[in-house]
Design an enzyme around this catalytic site. Structure first.
Site, PDB file in Angstrom:
ATOM      1  CB  CYS A  98       9.127  34.400  54.377  1.00 62.88           C
ATOM      2  SG  CYS A  98       8.261  33.427  53.154  1.00 62.88           S
ATOM      3  CG  HIS A 132      31.107  31.872  47.097  1.00 66.40           C
ATOM      4  ND1 HIS A 132      32.348  32.438  47.280  1.00 66.40           N
ATOM      5  CD2 HIS A 132      31.317  30.534  47.109  1.00 66.40           C
ATOM      6  CE1 HIS A 132      33.263  31.485  47.398  1.00 66.40           C
ATOM      7  NE2 HIS A 132      32.665  30.308  47.296  1.00 66.40           N
ATOM      8  N   GLY A 156      42.036  38.665  40.817  1.00 68.55           N
ATOM      9  CA  GLY A 156      41.484  39.309  42.016  1.00 68.55           C
ATOM     10  C   GLY A 156      40.996  38.350  43.068  1.00 68.55           C
ATOM     11  CD  GLN A 166      36.526  32.848  44.974  1.00 73.49           C
ATOM     12  OE1 GLN A 166      36.820  32.260  46.003  1.00 73.49           O
ATOM     13  NE2 GLN A 166      37.410  33.589  44.319  1.00 73.49           N
ATOM     14  CG  ASP A 170      30.092  42.370  42.446  1.00 73.33           C
ATOM     15  OD1 ASP A 170      31.222  42.586  42.903  1.00 73.33           O
ATOM     16  OD2 ASP A 170      29.906  41.796  41.340  1.00 73.33           O
ATOM     17  CB  SER A 194      43.012  35.784  48.690  1.00 73.24           C
ATOM     18  OG  SER A 194      41.783  35.184  49.132  1.00 73.24           O
ATOM     19  CG  ASN A 235      46.056  38.943  43.631  1.00 78.70           C
ATOM     20  OD1 ASN A 235      46.312  39.955  44.280  1.00 78.70           O
ATOM     21  ND2 ASN A 235      45.224  38.015  44.052  1.00 78.70           N
ATOM     22  CB  CYS A 271       9.029  28.357  52.467  1.00 74.40           C
ATOM     23  SG  CYS A 271       9.029  30.053  51.832  1.00 74.40           S
TER      24      CYS A 271
HETATM   25  C1  BV8 Z   1      32.038  24.496  52.271  1.00 68.09           C
HETATM   26  C2  BV8 Z   1      29.705  34.800  50.095  1.00 68.09           C
HETATM   27  C3  BV8 Z   1      31.381  22.521  53.373  1.00 68.09           C
HETATM   28  C4  BV8 Z   1      29.242  35.525  51.314  1.00 68.09           C
HETATM   29  C5  BV8 Z   1      31.782  33.642  50.685  1.00 68.09           C
HETATM   30  C6  BV8 Z   1      40.082  24.282  55.585  1.00 68.09           C
HETATM   31  C7  BV8 Z   1      40.406  23.744  54.336  1.00 68.09           C
HETATM   32  C8  BV8 Z   1      39.490  23.779  53.268  1.00 68.09           C
HETATM   33  C9  BV8 Z   1      38.233  24.347  53.459  1.00 68.09           C
HETATM   34  C10 BV8 Z   1      37.937  24.872  54.715  1.00 68.09           C
HETATM   35  C11 BV8 Z   1      38.835  24.844  55.768  1.00 68.09           C
HETATM   36  N1  BV8 Z   1      38.257  25.430  56.849  1.00 68.09           N
HETATM   37  C12 BV8 Z   1      37.009  25.823  56.508  1.00 68.09           C
HETATM   38  C13 BV8 Z   1      36.796  25.465  55.231  1.00 68.09           C
HETATM   39  C14 BV8 Z   1      35.617  25.666  54.457  1.00 68.09           C
HETATM   40  C15 BV8 Z   1      35.461  27.113  54.001  1.00 68.09           C
HETATM   41  C16 BV8 Z   1      36.763  27.777  53.626  1.00 68.09           C
HETATM   42  O1  BV8 Z   1      37.280  27.585  52.529  1.00 68.09           O
HETATM   43  N2  BV8 Z   1      37.281  28.611  54.547  1.00 68.09           N
HETATM   44  C17 BV8 Z   1      38.514  29.333  54.269  1.00 68.09           C
HETATM   45  C18 BV8 Z   1      38.459  30.690  54.979  1.00 68.09           C
HETATM   46  C19 BV8 Z   1      39.673  28.488  54.756  1.00 68.09           C
HETATM   47  N3  BV8 Z   1      34.630  27.019  52.830  1.00 68.09           N
HETATM   48  C20 BV8 Z   1      33.304  26.943  52.989  1.00 68.09           C
HETATM   49  O2  BV8 Z   1      32.731  26.982  54.070  1.00 68.09           O
HETATM   50  C21 BV8 Z   1      32.508  26.763  51.715  1.00 68.09           C
HETATM   51  N4  BV8 Z   1      31.599  25.682  51.922  1.00 68.09           N
HETATM   52  O3  BV8 Z   1      33.172  24.160  52.278  1.00 68.09           O
HETATM   53  O4  BV8 Z   1      31.013  23.712  52.665  1.00 68.09           O
HETATM   54  C22 BV8 Z   1      30.344  21.584  52.973  1.00 68.09           C
HETATM   55  C23 BV8 Z   1      30.656  20.627  52.010  1.00 68.09           C
HETATM   56  C24 BV8 Z   1      29.680  19.750  51.657  1.00 68.09           C
HETATM   57  C25 BV8 Z   1      28.407  19.846  52.230  1.00 68.09           C
HETATM   58  C26 BV8 Z   1      28.105  20.850  53.160  1.00 68.09           C
HETATM   59  C27 BV8 Z   1      29.083  21.735  53.533  1.00 68.09           C
HETATM   60  C28 BV8 Z   1      31.690  28.002  51.411  1.00 68.09           C
HETATM   61  C29 BV8 Z   1      32.608  29.178  51.202  1.00 68.09           C
HETATM   62  C30 BV8 Z   1      31.800  30.358  50.671  1.00 68.09           C
HETATM   63  C31 BV8 Z   1      31.775  31.449  51.732  1.00 68.09           C
HETATM   64  N5  BV8 Z   1      31.131  32.639  51.169  1.00 68.09           N
HETATM   65  N6  BV8 Z   1      31.156  34.690  50.147  1.00 68.09           N
HETATM   66  C32 BV8 Z   1      29.739  36.943  51.317  1.00 68.09           C
HETATM   67  O5  BV8 Z   1      30.245  37.435  50.281  1.00 68.09           O
HETATM   68  O6  BV8 Z   1      29.582  37.573  52.370  1.00 68.09           O
HETATM   69  S1  BV8 Z   1      33.480  33.588  50.711  1.00 68.09           S
HETATM   70  C33 BV8 Z   1      34.155  35.090  50.402  1.00 68.09           C
HETATM   71  O7  BV8 Z   1      35.560  34.847  50.203  1.00 68.09           O
HETATM   72  C34 BV8 Z   1      33.718  35.762  49.137  1.00 68.09           C
HETATM   73  O8  BV8 Z   1      32.952  34.936  48.287  1.00 68.09           O
HETATM   74  C35 BV8 Z   1      35.031  36.027  48.495  1.00 68.09           C
HETATM   75  O9  BV8 Z   1      34.910  36.219  47.161  1.00 68.09           O
HETATM   76  C36 BV8 Z   1      35.690  34.767  48.830  1.00 68.09           C
HETATM   77  C37 BV8 Z   1      37.099  34.572  48.486  1.00 68.09           C
HETATM   78  O10 BV8 Z   1      37.729  35.761  48.696  1.00 68.09           O
HETATM   79  P1  BV8 Z   1      38.289  36.492  47.387  1.00 68.09           P
HETATM   80  O11 BV8 Z   1      37.182  36.660  46.399  1.00 68.09           O
HETATM   81  O12 BV8 Z   1      39.495  35.764  46.923  1.00 68.09           O
HETATM   82  O13 BV8 Z   1      38.576  37.887  47.962  1.00 68.09           O
HETATM   83  P2  BV8 Z   1      39.776  38.270  48.939  1.00 68.09           P
HETATM   84  O14 BV8 Z   1      39.447  39.565  49.584  1.00 68.09           O
HETATM   85  O15 BV8 Z   1      40.114  37.088  49.816  1.00 68.09           O
HETATM   86  O16 BV8 Z   1      40.997  38.474  47.951  1.00 68.09           O
HETATM   87  C38 BV8 Z   1      40.993  39.592  47.045  1.00 68.09           C
HETATM   88  C39 BV8 Z   1      42.251  39.451  46.253  1.00 68.09           C
HETATM   89  O17 BV8 Z   1      42.257  40.465  45.268  1.00 68.09           O
HETATM   90  C40 BV8 Z   1      43.509  39.658  47.103  1.00 68.09           C
HETATM   91  O18 BV8 Z   1      44.434  38.636  46.761  1.00 68.09           O
HETATM   92  C41 BV8 Z   1      44.020  41.040  46.681  1.00 68.09           C
HETATM   93  O19 BV8 Z   1      45.436  41.068  46.631  1.00 68.09           O
HETATM   94  C42 BV8 Z   1      43.497  41.140  45.275  1.00 68.09           C
HETATM   95  N7  BV8 Z   1      43.186  42.496  44.823  1.00 68.09           N
HETATM   96  C43 BV8 Z   1      42.703  43.543  45.541  1.00 68.09           C
HETATM   97  N8  BV8 Z   1      42.499  44.597  44.716  1.00 68.09           N
HETATM   98  C44 BV8 Z   1      42.858  44.201  43.464  1.00 68.09           C
HETATM   99  C45 BV8 Z   1      43.291  42.864  43.518  1.00 68.09           C
HETATM  100  N9  BV8 Z   1      43.708  42.184  42.439  1.00 68.09           N
HETATM  101  C46 BV8 Z   1      43.689  42.842  41.254  1.00 68.09           C
HETATM  102  N10 BV8 Z   1      43.282  44.120  41.113  1.00 68.09           N
HETATM  103  C47 BV8 Z   1      42.867  44.827  42.191  1.00 68.09           C
HETATM  104  N11 BV8 Z   1      42.447  46.102  42.030  1.00 68.09           N
HETATM  105 ZN    ZN Z   2       9.026  31.353  53.697  1.00 69.41          ZN
END
Ligand code: BV8
Ligand code: ZN
Length: 249
Positions: free
Chosen positions: A149, A117, A188, A99, A102, A190, A214, A128
């Site tokens: 663009c 993602h 890593g 996900q 980077d 959530s 995690n 475009c």
């Molecule tokens: C879609 C790119 C629809 C941009 C990102 C309710 C139910 C189901 C779905 C939804 C809902 N409400 C809304 C939705 C849809 C939504 C969603 O899931 N929302 C969530 C918040 C509920 N999803 C979407 O919108 C997706 N698209 O559904 O489209 C659709 C369908 C058909 C046709 C058209 C449309 C798109 C989602 C993508 C969003 N973009 N990123 C950017 O980076 O800015 S999401 C973003 O969150 C990142 O990609 C990130 O990676 C991702 C998930 O987070 P994690 O990677 O898990 O990171 P996080 O910080 O949360 O957790 C880190 C973990 O690591 C923690 O647990 C921590 O304890 C642990 N940790 C920390 N340090 C360490 C460690 N573990 C080990 N070692 C360490 N050192």
């Molecule tokens: Zn363009």
């Protein structure tokens, strides 16, 4: 995979799927989304990682991503990325479904990486869809942005925002890999963003051994056969021998 006797203990026929989230890059100095010190403490995801936010205030969204990109390009792969890359020589197949945007998996040497993602090393025209590399895009409007663009459209980060669908071919391949995975290492993440997190459930439903790495519990900890509650950079090098033992059964 041919199992030659002399290195039986160091090779496995298993199909290994790594499902990675922002926590894998935490030890490279990049912020996670949720949890202590997370990126979204001062910002809320709905505020910035959405098409609506970009339409409302393109400059603010662009500057947030340009700031994140400047940290990403300075970051180095950490022990977690490097161990995952090392697994490629030890298993029949290793696919990294990430996900993260980077590209640290690729810089560590992982060859089969599915970016659900998108990635922040690419900028794309909102009109475009032409793509240019992020460093060049940022140079077009130092400190400001977003750049325009040639067609007059605005350039945006090459990432998937909330409400946007995932790249179809990439997601379809990730689904196929989740179905056939014998071992899934969820590291890593959530496990709160869908449809990405659904891949863990799919692999478990198809009989994969699920290992969660995690620092804290997640909504999918219940699916894990094995949990390592520690930083990925320390846990993964120690997990390798255990993974090989799975395959050797
Ligand atoms: C879609 C790119 C629809 C941009 C990102 C309710 C139910 C189901 C779905 C939804 C809902 N409400 C809304 C939705 C849809 C939504 C969603 O899931 N929302 C969530 C918040 C509920 N999803 C979407 O919108 C997706 N698209 O559904 O489209 C659709 C369908 C058909 C046709 C058209 C449309 C798109 C989602 C993508 C969003 N973009 N990123 C950017 O980076 O800015 S999401 C973003 O969150 C990142 O990609 C990130 O990676 C991702 C998930 O987070 P994690 O990677 O898990 O990171 P996080 O910080 O949360 O957790 C880190 C973990 O690591 C923690 O647990 C921590 O304890 C642990 N940790 C920390 N340090 C360490 C460690 N573990 C080990 N070692 C360490 N050192
Ligand atoms: Zn363009």
């Amino acid at each position: 995979m041919h199992r030659s006797h002399h290195n039986e203990s160091t090779e496995s026929g298993s199909h290994l799927l790594v499902f990675a989230g922002a926590g894998v890059s935490a030890e490279s100095g990049l912020g996670t989304f949720r949890g202590p010190g997370g990126l979204w403490e001062e910002f809320r995801p709905e505020e910035l990682a959405t098409p609506e936010a970009f339409a409302r205030d393109p400059g603010r969204v662009w500057r947030w991503y340009a700031e994140r990109f400047s940290r990403m390009r300075e970051a180095l792969p950490n022990a977690a990325h490097l161990e995952i890359a090392r697994w490629q020589g030890l298993f029949a197949s290793v696919v990294v479904v990430t996900q993260n945007i980077d590209r640290l998996h690729q810089r560590a040497g992982s060859r089969d990486v599915l970016e659900l993602h998108g990635d922040l090393w690419t900028a794309r025209c909102n009109r475009c869809r032409r793509e240019i590399d992020m460093p060049s895009a940022i140079d077009l409007v130092p400190g400001g942005g977003p750049p325009k663009c040639a067609c007059g459209g605005l350039l945006r980060p090459g990432v998937v925002w909330f409400g946007e669908s995932l790249p179809e071919l990439v997601f379809a391949r990730a689904v196929a890999e989740a179905r056939r995975a014998e071992i899934l290492v969820a590291v890593g993440t959530s496990a709160t963003v869908y449809p990405a997190a659904g891949l863990i459930e799919l692999a478990a439903a198809n009989g994969a051994q699920v290992i969660e790495v995690n620092r804290e519990p997640t909504p999918l900890s219940r699916l894990a056969h094995r949990v390592l509650r520690e930083p990925a950079g320390e846990a993964l090098p120690r997990l390798t021998a255990e993974l090989l033992a799975y395959g050797a059964e």
